[in-house]
Design a protein around this motif. Structure first.
Motif, PDB file in Angstrom:
ATOM      1  N   ARG A 168      39.131  42.194  40.915  1.00  0.00           N
ATOM      2  CA  ARG A 168      40.428  41.750  40.375  1.00  0.00           C
ATOM      3  C   ARG A 168      41.559  42.093  41.343  1.00  0.00           C
ATOM      4  O   ARG A 168      42.520  41.336  41.459  1.00  0.00           O
ATOM      5  CB  ARG A 168      40.692  42.395  39.019  1.00  0.00           C
TER       6      ARG A 168
ATOM      7  N   ASP B 193      43.014  38.853  44.332  1.00  0.00           N
ATOM      8  CA  ASP B 193      44.232  38.446  43.659  1.00  0.00           C
ATOM      9  C   ASP B 193      45.209  38.041  44.748  1.00  0.00           C
ATOM     10  O   ASP B 193      45.735  38.884  45.478  1.00  0.00           O
ATOM     11  CB  ASP B 193      44.803  39.590  42.811  1.00  0.00           C
TER      12      ASP B 193
ATOM     13  N   TRP C 283      44.082  36.158  38.587  1.00  0.00           N
ATOM     14  CA  TRP C 283      43.448  36.867  37.464  1.00  0.00           C
ATOM     15  C   TRP C 283      44.411  36.970  36.294  1.00  0.00           C
ATOM     16  O   TRP C 283      45.603  37.187  36.477  1.00  0.00           O
ATOM     17  CB  TRP C 283      43.033  38.275  37.892  1.00  0.00           C
ATOM     18  N   GLN C 284      43.848  36.835  35.105  1.00  0.00           N
ATOM     19  CA  GLN C 284      44.563  37.130  33.869  1.00  0.00           C
ATOM     20  C   GLN C 284      43.660  38.078  33.096  1.00  0.00           C
ATOM     21  O   GLN C 284      42.656  37.650  32.509  1.00  0.00           O
ATOM     22  CB  GLN C 284      44.844  35.868  33.068  1.00  0.00           C
TER      23      GLN C 284
ATOM     24  N   ASP D 142      40.737  40.245  32.527  1.00  0.00           N
ATOM     25  CA  ASP D 142      39.398  40.331  33.106  1.00  0.00           C
ATOM     26  C   ASP D 142      38.808  38.981  33.496  1.00  0.00           C
ATOM     27  O   ASP D 142      37.625  38.889  33.824  1.00  0.00           O
ATOM     28  CB  ASP D 142      38.452  41.037  32.122  1.00  0.00           C
TER      29      ASP D 142
ATOM     30  N   GLY E 141      39.122  35.680  36.074  1.00  0.00           N
ATOM     31  CA  GLY E 141      39.742  35.241  37.316  1.00  0.00           C
ATOM     32  C   GLY E 141      39.234  33.894  37.774  1.00  0.00           C
ATOM     33  O   GLY E 141      38.133  33.463  37.411  1.00  0.00           O
TER      34      GLY E 141
ATOM     35  N   ARG F 237      34.362  36.690  35.441  1.00  0.00           N
ATOM     36  CA  ARG F 237      34.687  37.543  34.305  1.00  0.00           C
ATOM     37  C   ARG F 237      34.199  38.955  34.596  1.00  0.00           C
ATOM     38  O   ARG F 237      33.041  39.149  34.945  1.00  0.00           O
ATOM     39  CB  ARG F 237      34.033  37.011  33.034  1.00  0.00           C
ATOM     40  N   ARG F 238      35.108  39.922  34.449  1.00  0.00           N
ATOM     41  CA  ARG F 238      34.723  41.326  34.595  1.00  0.00           C
ATOM     42  C   ARG F 238      34.208  41.802  33.257  1.00  0.00           C
ATOM     43  O   ARG F 238      34.869  41.664  32.232  1.00  0.00           O
ATOM     44  CB  ARG F 238      35.904  42.190  35.031  1.00  0.00           C
TER      45      ARG F 238
ATOM     46  N   TYR G  56      30.046  41.827  36.772  1.00  0.00           N
ATOM     47  CA  TYR G  56      30.781  40.576  36.829  1.00  0.00           C
ATOM     48  C   TYR G  56      29.828  39.424  36.565  1.00  0.00           C
ATOM     49  O   TYR G  56      28.642  39.487  36.921  1.00  0.00           O
ATOM     50  CB  TYR G  56      31.420  40.386  38.215  1.00  0.00           C
TER      51      TYR G  56
END
Length: 190
Positions: free
Chosen positions: A51, A55, A83-84, A86, A88, A109-110, A116
């Protein structure tokens, strides 16, 4: 098992020693073939958080070598990451010396435990990865166009954050467990 290189006078004890040595050598060979583990990097720094690294804008310089070590292709990738929380999006634009281009847009997605997942139009199913320390192991199946055909090939990527700007990536490409080649990338965060 017959060991003709042993003199008859030495008999069974010598054969047992040779067999023990061969067994030990075989065990060491198997350990040498073990794949690396992400846990081995747990204490390595700087700590990689996708993230943070992806970014904004990142440029990557890459090469593809076939299974014989011959350089087959060079490329540059312009990556725009947003990213928003978790989730991205990585918008990757590839440029090759012959003037051709391609594009891949990842949705990442984290998950818990620095895991991920990711999807993209040319990725079969879901990519999975896990970060520890400065490293990320990322695995997925990619639909790779070659001429008039498309092949599903597996990628096993290892990424290593060197500092706040530079990350190295080594990816092995295979099909049916047979190594087809290797992609090497250097990412530079702008």
């Amino acid at each position: 098992m017959n060991l003709p290189c042993l003199p008859a006078a030495r008999g069974a004890p010598a054969r047992r020693r040779v067999l023990s040595a061969l067994a030990a050598a075989g065990a060491f060979a198997l350990v040498g073939c073990a794949s690396p583990r992400i846990e081995d990097h747990a204490n390595d720094e700087p700590v990689l958080d996708l993230r943070e690294y992806f970014d904004g804008r990142v440029r990557a310089y890459g090469v593809f070598h076939d299974r014989f070590g011959r350089l087959q292709r060079r490329f540059i990738v312009e990556i725009d990451g947003r990213w928003q929380g978790d989730v991205g999006t990585l918008d990757e634009r590839f440029a090759y010396p012959d003037g051709t281009t391609s594009r891949r847009v990842w949705t990442l997605r984290r998950e818990a435990d620095a895991r991920y997942t990711g999807t993209a139009a040319d990725v079969v199913g879901t990519a999975v990865g896990q970060a520890r320390g400065n490293a990320l192991r990322w695995r997925y199946t990619l639909q790779l166009p070659v001429g008039d055909r498309v092949y599903d090939v597996q990628f096993d990527d290892w990424m290593y954050l060197m500092d706040g700007r530079v990350m190295l990536n080594k990816a092995v490409m295979s099909k049916f467990g047979i190594r087809l080649g290797e992609v090497t990338l250097t990412f530079v965060k702008e």
